[in-house]
Design a protein around this motif. Structure first.
Motif, PDB file in Angstrom:
ATOM      1  N   SER A   1       0.481  -0.737  -0.149  1.00 49.43           N
ATOM      2  CA  SER A   1      -0.162   0.340   0.333  1.00 49.43           C
ATOM      3  C   SER A   1       1.123   1.252  -0.195  1.00 49.43           C
ATOM      4  O   SER A   1       2.402   1.533   0.602  1.00 49.43           O
ATOM      5  N   PRO A   2       0.954   2.039  -0.413  1.00 52.82           N
ATOM      6  CA  PRO A   2       1.201   3.620  -0.952  1.00 52.82           C
ATOM      7  C   PRO A   2       1.760   3.729   0.789  1.00 52.82           C
ATOM      8  O   PRO A   2       2.581   4.259   1.026  1.00 52.82           O
ATOM      9  N   ILE A   3       0.729   4.010   1.681  1.00 55.14           N
ATOM     10  CA  ILE A   3       1.065   4.152   3.506  1.00 55.14           C
ATOM     11  C   ILE A   3       2.652   3.752   3.677  1.00 55.14           C
ATOM     12  O   ILE A   3       3.455   3.547   4.254  1.00 55.14           O
ATOM     13  N   ALA A   4       2.064   1.620   3.573  1.00 54.68           N
ATOM     14  CA  ALA A   4       3.150   1.341   4.071  1.00 54.68           C
ATOM     15  C   ALA A   4       5.051   1.586   3.110  1.00 54.68           C
ATOM     16  O   ALA A   4       5.750   1.826   3.551  1.00 54.68           O
ATOM     17  N   ALA A   5       4.536   1.389   1.945  1.00 56.72           N
ATOM     18  CA  ALA A   5       6.114   1.812   1.537  1.00 56.72           C
ATOM     19  C   ALA A   5       6.445   3.183   0.966  1.00 56.72           C
ATOM     20  O   ALA A   5       7.507   2.971   1.559  1.00 56.72           O
TER      21      ALA A   5
ATOM     22  N   SER B   1       0.905  14.643 -10.106  1.00 58.74           N
ATOM     23  CA  SER B   1       0.539  13.131  -9.886  1.00 58.74           C
ATOM     24  C   SER B   1       1.597  12.828  -9.145  1.00 58.74           C
ATOM     25  O   SER B   1       1.582  11.642  -8.700  1.00 58.74           O
ATOM     26  N   SER B   2       3.011  13.130  -8.421  1.00 59.69           N
ATOM     27  CA  SER B   2       4.231  12.850  -8.134  1.00 59.69           C
ATOM     28  C   SER B   2       3.324  12.609  -6.857  1.00 59.69           C
ATOM     29  O   SER B   2       2.405  12.997  -5.996  1.00 59.69           O
TER      30      SER B   2
ATOM     31  N   VAL C   1      -7.021  10.523  -5.636  1.00 56.71           N
ATOM     32  CA  VAL C   1      -7.554   9.362  -5.176  1.00 56.71           C
ATOM     33  C   VAL C   1      -7.817   8.568  -4.220  1.00 56.71           C
ATOM     34  O   VAL C   1      -8.806   7.997  -4.890  1.00 56.71           O
ATOM     35  N   GLY C   2      -8.221   9.114  -3.314  1.00 53.00           N
ATOM     36  CA  GLY C   2      -9.024   8.464  -1.987  1.00 53.00           C
ATOM     37  C   GLY C   2     -10.299   9.321  -2.227  1.00 53.00           C
ATOM     38  O   GLY C   2     -11.149   7.700  -2.404  1.00 53.00           O
ATOM     39  N   MET C   3     -10.357  10.383  -3.046  1.00 50.58           N
ATOM     40  CA  MET C   3     -12.093   9.941  -2.781  1.00 50.58           C
ATOM     41  C   MET C   3     -12.515   9.531  -4.149  1.00 50.58           C
ATOM     42  O   MET C   3     -13.988   8.747  -3.811  1.00 50.58           O
TER      43      MET C   3
ATOM     44  N   PHE D   1      -3.545   4.378  -6.060  1.00 45.47           N
ATOM     45  CA  PHE D   1      -2.542   4.986  -6.826  1.00 45.47           C
ATOM     46  C   PHE D   1      -1.465   4.842  -7.474  1.00 45.47           C
ATOM     47  O   PHE D   1      -1.129   5.615  -8.420  1.00 45.47           O
ATOM     48  N   GLY D   2      -1.356   3.278  -7.402  1.00 45.23           N
ATOM     49  CA  GLY D   2      -0.858   2.435  -8.748  1.00 45.23           C
ATOM     50  C   GLY D   2      -1.795   2.749 -10.341  1.00 45.23           C
ATOM     51  O   GLY D   2       0.235   2.495 -11.248  1.00 45.23           O
ATOM     52  N   ASP D   3      -2.700   2.432 -10.207  1.00 45.18           N
ATOM     53  CA  ASP D   3      -3.412   2.472 -11.305  1.00 45.18           C
ATOM     54  C   ASP D   3      -3.060   3.725 -11.503  1.00 45.18           C
ATOM     55  O   ASP D   3      -3.205   3.687 -12.878  1.00 45.18           O
TER      56      ASP D   3
END
Length: 478
Positions: free
Chosen positions: A23-27, A432-433, A443-445, A450-452
């Motif tokens: 997941s983005p947070i973990a990464a 988009s960074s 992306v949340g709403m 995020f990867g897509d």
């Protein structure tokens, strides 16, 4: 060594999130922590993280209260007329929907704040994309790219940073760039038209019987976030599903799960929902205009403005304490997700800056520029702005790298103004960074991975930046 580690860390991060291995947070937390150890500076990790959190804390506070404020404005019906107007223009046509997304994002971007732009754009367009079965990454990609072009406004941030770093007047940088930026914006609209045609061929058009009996815009006024939808569902009965049929194009099964036209869990937002405050419409509109004006004129720091506006909006629209708690709870999910992402990004930026990776990466990129390119440093700056503003914060690029590029250009007779203008062309990609907090609101709403979003958007955003650069050179601006 630090140069290699910096590029390797960014590459590993992007690969893992685009392959959906993390997941983005973990990464954002684990990968920089690991590379910090590889760099031999693990003992300083805590200092780097605290420093990064300290720098991004105001941004996190701004986003938290911005989500609450605009969430309340959506609840009370401030944007309902905008949604109706867009729906009248779109007429359930995928081409118009995608072009409308680009136009709306560009217009709202005039306030200079990306998170505000994305909240309003997704609020208005998400219902249409869901009902028509359109790809949600098309919505996020078009919105982010349009906002990136408009992010070059003097009050948007990059232009002011470039002017400050090179001791220039912001208007001298921005005004001559207007023709090139206009070409870039027209390119985004053209791109939206092409993507809309692709979506039309894929899903066809939506036919809604009984248009005369009930306007389509009333039926399509829906929840914009899962939290809002859940809260509304508990307060009012769901609307009956709208009978639809498709003409032309492929079946709904062609689309991905996030953007499919199936209505499982798709809760309509009743135009007569209990949270509406029609008598306070002009108060809320005036408050929003005053907020945006105060932001543009920098009356107070933006986090303070949103904090005050959110408190005032809650107090006036929902004077009873249980109602206020219910509205805050309805948007708590979005607040937690976005704030968590920002603080996770603080680990990434803290390690990049603290270890010196970002400085070594920038120095290496500047150093590999051939000596013969000296007279063309404006072009070099424009090209470098794409990767550097994507992998670095705007502060890091404009205050750390741009002065070096300007000095190299000056040695070959290139005006600092040309260097400053060229530095703006990468903003379409920058928005988009993974280091831009506002993209996580988008992306949340939109409920997009995020990867897509990254995989779809990067190529189009980079192409848009190159179009702006080419137009600037054609017009003799750069």
């Amino acid at each position: 060594m630090l140069t290699f580690l910096g590029f390797a860390m960014i590459a590993v991060f992007l690969v893992l999130i685009m392959m959906k291995k993390m997941s983005p947070i973990a990464a954002l937390v684990l990968i920089p922590a690991l590379f910090c150890v590889f760099a031999g500076k693990g003992a300083h990790l805590g200092d780097y993280v605290i420093d990064g959190v300290g720098k991004l804390a105001p941004t996190a506070a701004m986003l938290m209260f911005a989500i609450v404020y605009f969430g309340v404005m959506i609840d009370v019906g401030l944007f309902d007329p905008i949604v109706r107007g867009i729906l009248r223009f779109c007429k359930a046509d995928p081409v118009r929907v995608v072009v409308g997304t680009a136009v709306l994002a560009a217009i709202v971007s005039l306030d200079g704040d990306g998170s505000t732009t994305f909240m309003i754009t997704v609020s208005a367009m998400y219902p249409l994309y869901k009902r028509l079965g359109l790809s949600l990454v098309v919505m996020t990609g078009v919105a982010a790219t349009a906002n990136g072009v408009m992010n070059t406004l003097p009050w948007g941030g990059p232009t002011a940073r470039a002017a400050t770093a090179l001791k220039l007047d912001a208007s001298d940088i921005f005004v001559p760039m207007i023709p090139a930026l206009a070409v870039g914006l027209l390119f985004v609209f053209g791109l939206a038209y092409v993507l809309g045609l692709k979506e039309r061929r894929r899903v066809g058009t939506l036919v809604m019987p009984g248009e005369d009996a009930e306007p389509a815009e009333e039926r399509l006024l829906v929840a914009t976030t899962s939290a809002t939808a859940t809260a509304t569902a508990s307060a009012a009965p769901p609307e009956p599903s709208v009978p639809t049929s498709r003409t032309g194009g492929g079946s709904d099964s062609d689309s991905d799960p996030d953007s499919a036209a199936h209505e499982d869990g798709f809760q309509g937002l009743d135009p007569r929902r209990p949270t509406l405050r029609p008598r306070l419409y002009w108060f809320n509109a005036g408050l929003t205009v005053a907020l945006l004006t105060a932001m543009i004129t920098e009356l107070l720091p933006i986090p303070v403005l949103f904090l005050l506006a959110a408190a005032l909006a809650l107090t006036v629209n929902f004077p009873h304490m249980p109602d206020q708690k219910a509205r805050i709870a309805a948007h708590a999910d979005n607040v937690l997700n976005v704030a968590g992402m920002v603080f996770a990004a603080a680990v990434f930026t803290g390690v990049l800056s603290g270890t010196g990776m970002v400085k070594h990466m920038a120095d290496w990129l500047v150093g590999v520029v051939p000596e013969g390119m000296g007279p063309h440093m404006a072009l070099v700056t424009g090209l470098l702005s794409l990767p550097l503003t994507y992998f670095m914060s705007n502060d890091g690029f404009y205050f750390g790298v741009l002065p070096v590029l300007a000095e190299a250009g000056a040695a070959h007779g290139v005006s600092p103004l040309e260097i400053a203008r060229a530095s703006l062309v990468g903003q379409a990609l920058h928005m988009s960074s993974p280091l831009v907090p506002a993209v996580y609101v988008l992306v949340g709403m939109a409920k997009v991975e995020f990867g897509d979003h990254t995989r779809f958007t990067v190529k189009w955003a980079a192409l848009t930046s190159l179009v702006v650069l080419g137009a600037g050179m054609l017009f003799g601006i750069i």
